[in-house]
Write an enzyme that holds these catalytic residues in place. Structure first.
Site, short mmCIF file in Angstrom:
data_model
loop_
_atom_site.label_atom_id
_atom_site.label_comp_id
_atom_site.label_asym_id
_atom_site.label_seq_id
_atom_site.Cartn_x
_atom_site.Cartn_y
_atom_site.Cartn_z
N TYR A 1 -154.38 -37.48 -27.52
CA TYR A 1 -154.86 -38.41 -26.17
C TYR A 1 -156.23 -38.36 -26.02
O TYR A 1 -156.19 -36.99 -25.22
CB TYR A 1 -153.42 -38.23 -26.24
CG TYR A 1 -153.84 -38.73 -24.83
CD1 TYR A 1 -153.07 -40.59 -24.74
CD2 TYR A 1 -153.12 -38.11 -23.85
CE1 TYR A 1 -152.60 -40.79 -23.28
CE2 TYR A 1 -152.54 -38.68 -22.35
CZ TYR A 1 -152.69 -40.11 -22.53
OH TYR A 1 -152.35 -40.50 -21.12
N ASP B 1 -148.41 -32.20 -31.47
CA ASP B 1 -148.36 -33.44 -30.38
C ASP B 1 -147.28 -34.25 -30.62
O ASP B 1 -148.02 -34.97 -32.02
CB ASP B 1 -149.11 -34.49 -29.50
CG ASP B 1 -149.09 -35.33 -28.21
OD1 ASP B 1 -148.02 -36.32 -28.21
OD2 ASP B 1 -149.66 -35.85 -27.40
N LYS C 1 -142.26 -41.35 -23.12
CA LYS C 1 -142.14 -42.46 -24.07
C LYS C 1 -140.91 -42.82 -24.54
O LYS C 1 -139.99 -43.13 -24.04
CB LYS C 1 -143.40 -42.06 -25.09
CG LYS C 1 -144.39 -41.92 -24.71
CD LYS C 1 -145.49 -42.08 -23.93
CE LYS C 1 -146.64 -42.12 -23.31
NZ LYS C 1 -147.73 -42.04 -21.77
N ARG D 1 -137.42 -24.61 -8.51
CA ARG D 1 -139.10 -24.66 -9.18
C ARG D 1 -138.56 -23.88 -10.64
O ARG D 1 -139.54 -24.70 -11.64
CB ARG D 1 -139.71 -24.05 -8.89
CG ARG D 1 -141.18 -23.80 -9.47
CD ARG D 1 -142.99 -24.05 -8.78
NE ARG D 1 -142.32 -22.60 -7.99
CZ ARG D 1 -142.55 -21.99 -7.41
NH1 ARG D 1 -143.13 -21.39 -8.90
NH2 ARG D 1 -142.61 -21.00 -6.56
C1 LIG Z 1 -149.30 -39.00 -27.99
C2 LIG Z 1 -149.42 -38.99 -25.96
N1 LIG Z 1 -149.44 -37.57 -25.65
C3 LIG Z 1 -149.38 -37.65 -24.83
C4 LIG Z 1 -149.32 -38.36 -23.43
C5 LIG Z 1 -149.25 -37.93 -21.70
O1 LIG Z 1 -147.99 -38.40 -21.52
P1 LIG Z 1 -147.57 -38.49 -19.96
O2 LIG Z 1 -148.06 -40.13 -19.67
O3 LIG Z 1 -146.26 -38.28 -20.10
O4 LIG Z 1 -148.84 -37.48 -19.35
C6 LIG Z 1 -149.31 -39.83 -23.92
C7 LIG Z 1 -149.88 -40.77 -23.14
O5 LIG Z 1 -149.98 -42.11 -23.13
C8 LIG Z 1 -149.42 -40.63 -25.10
O6 LIG Z 1 -149.59 -41.12 -26.05
#
Ligand SMILES: Cc1ncc(COP(=O)(O)O)c(C=O)c1O
Length: 387
Positions: free
Chosen positions: A103, A176, A201, A50
């Site tokens: 987001y 982010d 991504k 883990r």
């Molecule tokens: C800017 C951004 N941060 C975080 C996330 C979340 O990522 P995950 O889909 O891996 O949870 C996304 C998903 O689209 C995103 O566009």
């Protein structure tokens, strides 16, 4: 070492004995220690599945090298990476400042989940200056959360100014950094305490796994993140860690092509009569463009356009005619995508009053002429539906 070299060299197996190019997938729950001394030694590194195996350590090492941080830890998705990073720095009674362009699920985590535990959130304009953000700070503000550029509308934030506002008032700045992927953007070098990515991504880059990364600038933040992840029981599969690291080996080349195709598409779209506005950080006139020029070294392939108003049936015809651009929520893979979005539903500190539909494009790695033809056909079908 330059970033494109780091992406090839970091997290690779090494040593004198023969070894594969890539670190093998080490799947494990239980780790066995042959002797008591090994057990004592092991407790300092790999102890229990883990908490990660050598597959996870290899990815963490590569992301730390790319982001220029002290340490990276993995989460099971980008969303979890954002949420655990926030949770690691707040307690009941604390206050968070969050960008209005975050987001949406990260936003909802603060609005709904954290509120139940007595943590309050105030949303701020992503283009706010240091003074404007400082004015919103309270004695109990522990976190400023930024996302640059922001989801759907791509405002580029002034990270050095936000870092000053946070540090002068005893808070931390979390960013982010999914859009810049740690390659085109280095929030830690601009003063952020933590840089977070949805490795789902660009880092993994093939739309086939979910992983989050949390990179801390220093040991103090790293300890908080480590205990946050540990105590919440998060784990990433070794296969997904392997896939993400494999994706990172080609990140520099892929991003170069995403950038080229993204810019070419945005410029082509800007000349179309159906389009009202382009929201792409690297295009002059877009919100925060000067900051992008100052702080970024490139642009990835995700951007939005605001269409001139058309009725929904015409928009449906546009989408249903597309062959190369698929409708899909995520992004950062090798394929092109187009999504109908609604920024007005996800903001409170700022107002979104554009009349036209907002389409978010992800420029994939296909031939640019083919992508333009696909859009041309879709616009033609949309026009016929309008007649
Ligand atoms: C800017 C951004 N941060 C975080 C996330 C979340 O990522 P995950 O889909 O891996 O949870 C996304 C998903 O689209 C995103 O566009």
């Amino acid at each position: 070492m330059k970033d494109n070299t780091k992406l090839i060299a970091a997290g690779r197996p090494h040593g004198r004995r023969a070894h594969p190019v890539n670190p093998p997938v080490e799947r494990a729950s239980t780790i066995l220690f042959p002797t008591y001394d090994d057990y004592l030694e092991g407790a300092k590194s790999i102890t229990y599945g883990r908490l990660g195996t050598s597959s996870h350590r290899a990815l963490e090492e590569a992301v730390t090298a790319l982001e220029g941080g002290f340490e990276t830890r993995l989460a099971c998705s980008g969303l979890q990476a954002c949420n655990i990073a926030i949770l690691s720095f707040v307690s009941a009674g604390d206050h968070i400042l969050m960008t209005d362009s975050a987001y949406d699920p990260t936003r909802k985590f603060c609005e709904n989940f954290l509120r139940r535990f007595g943590v309050e959130t105030t949303f701020y304009d992503p283009l706010a200056t240091k003074d404007e953000v400082t004015e919103l700070m309270r004695p109990n503000t522990k976190v400023i959360f930024a996302e640059s550029p922001g989801s759907l509308t791509f405002e580029v934030q002034d990270i050095p100014a936000l870092a000053e506002a946070a540090h002068e008032n005893g808070a931390v700045l979390l960013v982010d950094n999914t859009w810049g992927a740690g390659y085109f953007y280095k929030p830690i070098s601009l003063g952020a305490d933590v840089s977070i990515q949805a490795a789902t991504k660009y880092l993994s880059g093939h739309s086939d796994c979910l992983v989050g990364t949390i990179t801390s600038a220093d040991e103090k933040s790293a300890r908080k993140i480590y205990y946050g992840l540990l105590q919440l029981g998060s784990n990433v599969s070794a296969d997904d860690a392997y896939l993400t690291l494999r994706g990172m080996r080609t990140l520099a080349s892929r991003l170069k092509s995403h950038q080229e195709n993204g810019l070419a598409l945005a410029k082509w779209l800007s000349k179309r009569s159906e389009v009202d506005r382009i929201l792409h950080p690297a295009i002059k006139g877009c919100p925060g463009h000067a900051t992008w020029k100052r702080d970024f070294t490139g642009a990835s392939g995700l951007f939005s356009v605001v269409l001139k108003p058309v009725p929904l049936p015409a928009l449906k015809m546009f989408f249903n005619t597309l062959k190369l651009f698929a409708i899909g929520f995520s992004w950062g893979g090798y394929e092109s995508l187009c999504l109908h979005t609604a920024p007005e539903k996800h903001r409170t500190a700022t107002k979104w009053d554009e009349q036209g539909h907002v389409l978010r494009f992800h420029a994939g790695l296909e031939d640019i002429g083919d992508l333009q033809n696909d859009l041309e056909n879709a616009f033609t079908a949309m026009a016929m539906r309008l007649e």
